[in-house]
Enzyme design. Structure first.
Site, short mmCIF file in Angstrom:
data_model
loop_
_atom_site.label_atom_id
_atom_site.label_comp_id
_atom_site.label_asym_id
_atom_site.label_seq_id
_atom_site.Cartn_x
_atom_site.Cartn_y
_atom_site.Cartn_z
N THR A 15 0.81 -1.23 0.00
CA THR A 15 0.00 0.00 0.00
C THR A 15 0.84 1.27 0.00
O THR A 15 0.48 2.26 -0.63
CB THR A 15 -0.90 0.02 1.26
OG1 THR A 15 -1.76 -1.11 1.19
CG2 THR A 15 -1.75 1.27 1.33
N ASP A 59 1.35 -6.53 -4.55
CA ASP A 59 0.56 -6.53 -3.32
C ASP A 59 1.09 -7.74 -2.55
O ASP A 59 1.29 -8.81 -3.13
CB ASP A 59 -0.92 -6.74 -3.68
CG ASP A 59 -1.82 -6.69 -2.45
OD1 ASP A 59 -2.74 -5.87 -2.46
OD2 ASP A 59 -1.60 -7.47 -1.51
N SER A 60 1.36 -7.59 -1.27
CA SER A 60 2.07 -8.66 -0.56
C SER A 60 1.25 -9.94 -0.43
O SER A 60 1.77 -10.96 -0.01
CB SER A 60 2.56 -8.19 0.80
OG SER A 60 1.53 -8.17 1.73
N SER A 61 -0.02 -9.89 -0.81
CA SER A 61 -0.80 -11.13 -0.82
C SER A 61 -0.30 -12.06 -1.93
O SER A 61 -0.62 -13.25 -1.94
CB SER A 61 -2.29 -10.84 -1.01
OG SER A 61 -2.69 -9.99 0.04
N ASP A 92 0.10 -7.09 4.63
CA ASP A 92 -0.65 -8.36 4.74
C ASP A 92 0.24 -9.56 5.07
O ASP A 92 -0.12 -10.39 5.90
CB ASP A 92 -1.42 -8.64 3.44
CG ASP A 92 -2.62 -7.71 3.26
OD1 ASP A 92 -2.98 -7.01 4.24
OD2 ASP A 92 -3.20 -7.70 2.16
N THR A 277 -0.63 -22.66 19.12
CA THR A 277 -1.95 -22.25 19.62
C THR A 277 -2.63 -21.23 18.71
O THR A 277 -1.97 -20.39 18.09
CB THR A 277 -1.87 -21.67 21.05
OG1 THR A 277 -3.17 -21.22 21.45
CG2 THR A 277 -0.89 -20.51 21.16
N GLN A 278 -3.96 -21.30 18.67
CA GLN A 278 -4.76 -20.30 17.94
C GLN A 278 -4.80 -18.98 18.70
O GLN A 278 -5.17 -17.95 18.13
CB GLN A 278 -6.20 -20.79 17.78
CG GLN A 278 -6.36 -21.99 16.91
CD GLN A 278 -7.80 -22.50 16.86
OE1 GLN A 278 -8.73 -21.84 17.30
NE2 GLN A 278 -7.98 -23.68 16.32
N CYS A 279 -4.48 -19.01 19.99
CA CYS A 279 -4.53 -17.78 20.79
C CYS A 279 -3.43 -16.83 20.34
O CYS A 279 -2.35 -17.27 19.96
CB CYS A 279 -4.31 -18.08 22.27
SG CYS A 279 -5.62 -19.05 23.00
N1 ASP Z 1 -2.78 -5.50 0.49
C1 ASP Z 1 -1.68 -4.67 0.90
C2 ASP Z 1 -0.41 -5.51 0.86
O1 ASP Z 1 -0.18 -6.28 1.75
C3 ASP Z 1 -1.89 -4.13 2.26
C4 ASP Z 1 -0.78 -3.24 2.78
O2 ASP Z 1 0.16 -2.93 2.09
O3 ASP Z 1 -0.84 -2.80 3.91
O4 ASP Z 1 0.35 -5.41 -0.08
#
Ligand code: ASP
Length: 343
Positions: A15, A59-61, A92, A277-279
Site C-alpha cells: 500500500t 501486493d504482498s498477498s 498483509d 496455539t490459535q490464541c
Molecule cells: N494488500 C496490501 C499488501 O499487503 C496491504 C498493505 O500494504 O498494507 O500489499
C-alpha cells in the site's frame, strides 16, 4: 568527521507505494521513483540512501517463498556496501517475510527493517511517511560503530518489533501489528527508546545465507465440528512433509478417537506435526490438560509460543536443511533466531 550511514531501501510493493486507479477505484502498485518524490524530507537526512525496486511491485498477498530467496540473495550481495537495509513491503504478509528472512540469515550484524503503511504515501493522512523515515533512522542507528538493532525487525506506527514475533492483527488501525509474546525492541516518540536488553546480539562470524525453503507443509486449524474428511484430506495431501496443527488454548484438541488415530497415522508415515496455539498470546504446553496429552504421546512437537507465521517459515527452512526427522524435531523446539521462548 564520521561517515554518513549508508542504507539500501528495497521496494517490494504494498500500500505504501500504491495509487488509486481512477477507473476501478482499486489500489494498485506504482512507480518507486514517484514514491520517493512524495517524501522530500529524506534528502535532509544525514544518511546516504540508495534504492532498489522490484521490477514488478506486488501486493504482498502475492508474496512467494521464491521472492524471500531473492531478497536474501540481494541483501547478501549488497551486505558490505551498506550499514542497514529497509524493506518496503505490504502489511498483509509482512510478518511472514520478516520471519522467513530471520531464518535465512546466519550471523546477521546489520539491521533489516521491514515497514509499509495502511494508507498510500501520496494520501494526506498517510502513515507511510513516518513509518519510512523512522525505519531508515533505526536501520542507520549505531553506537561505537556497531548497529543498535542487528536483527530482522518490523517497524510500524511508532513501534519496533522483532520480525518473527509479529502478526498483523488489525486491518483498519494504523497500529496493524502486534508482538504479544515478546517485548518491543524500540518505541519512537520525541526520541527513539531502544529496549537494549531484548535486542539480539550481532552475529560474530561472516554473514551466511540459508536461502532454501521447502513448501510441502500445511496448516490444520481446529474448530468444533471439524470432520474426518477434512482432517484426512489435509493429512493425506500429496508430498506433505509437515503440518502446523493450530490448536485451542495451551495446545488442546478434541479427544475423539478418529482424530487421535489420524494424527498417529500421519506421524507414522513420517509427517511432522507441530502444535501452535490459535490464541494470540501464550504458549503451548502439551500434557497440561488431558486434551493435549494424547498429542504429546503420539509424537506431536510442541511449538511453545511461536506465531503461526514463524512456524510456517521455520518449518519451510528446517525441512530444506535437516537430514533427519530427529534433527528437525530438535531444532523446531529450539530457539534459533529469537522466535520462541524455550520451555
Ligand atoms: N494488500 C496490501 C499488501 O499487503 C496491504 C498493505 O500494504 O498494507 O500489499
Amino acid at each position: 568527521m564520521a561517515k554518513s550511514p549508508r542504507i539500501l531501501l528495497i521496494y517490494t510493493g504494498g500500500t505504501i507505494g500504491m495509487i488509486r486507479d481512477p477507473k476501478s477505484g482499486q489500489l494498485k502498485p506504482f512507480n518507486f521513483t514517484r514514491l520517493l518524490d512524495e517524501v522530500p524530507e529524506l534528502s535532509k537526512f544525514d544518511v546516504k540512501i540508495s534504492t532498489h525496486s522490484f521490477r514488478t511491485p506486488i501486493d504482498s498477498s502475492d508474496m512467494q517463498p521464491e521472492i524471500w530467496m531473492e531478497l536474501a540473495h540481494l541483501i547478501e550481495s549488497e551486505y558490505n556496501n551498506y550499514d542497514g537495509f529497509v524493506i518496503l513491503h505490504g502489511s498483509d504478509t509482512m510478518a511472514f517475510t520478516a520471519s522467513a528472512l530471520s531464518f535465512m540469515f546466519e550471523n546477521l550484524s546489520k539491521p533489516v527493517v521491514l515497514t509499509g503503511s495502511q494508507l498510500p504515501i501520496g494520501t494526506i493522512r498517510t502513515d507511510g511517511k513516518e513509518n519510512l523515515i523512522t525505519a531508515i533512522e533505526i536501520a542507520a542507528a549505531s553506537h561505537k560503530g556497531k548497529a543498535i538493532v542487528p536483527e530482522v525487525c518490523v517497524y510500524f506506527e511508532y513501534r519496533l518489533y522483532r520480525g518473527n514475533r509479529t502478526n498483523k492483527f488489525n486491518a483498519e488501525h494504523f497500529r496493524a501489528f502486534q508482538s504479544p509474546n515478546y517485548p518491543l525492541l524500540a518505541e519512537a516518540g520525541i526520541h527513539i527508546h531502544y529496549n537494549h536488553a531484548h535486542i539480539s546480539k550481532a552475529g560474530k562470524g561472516k554473514l551466511k545465507i540459508l536461502p532454501l525453503l521447502d513448501k510441502n507443509i500445511a496448516i490444520l486449524k481446529m474448530f468444533p465440528g471439524i470432520t474426518p474428511q477434512v482432517v484426512n484430506a489435509i493429512l493425506g495431501a500429496e508430498n506433505l512433509k509437515a503440518v502446523i496443527l493450530e490448536t485451542y488454548g495451551s495446545g488442546n484438541v478434541t479427544t475423539e478417537k478418529w482424530f487421535t488415530e489420524a494424527v498417529k497415522s500421519a506421524i507414522k508415515k513420517g509427517v511432522v506435526i507441530l502444535n501452535i496455539t490459535q490464541c494470540a498470546a501464550g504458549t503451548v504446553e502439551q500434557g497440561r490438560y488431558q486434551t493435549s496429552a494424547q498429542l504429546e504421546k503420539a509424537g506431536v512437537v510442541g511449538g511453545a509460543d511461536m506465531t503461526t507465521e514463524a512456524a510456517v517459515t521455520k518449518l519451510m527452512h528446517l525441512l530444506a536443511y535437516c537430514e533427519t526427522t530427529a534433527e528437525l524435531t530438535r531444532k523446531l523446539k529450539k530457539n534459533l533466531r529469537g522466535e520462541l521462548t524455550e520451555l
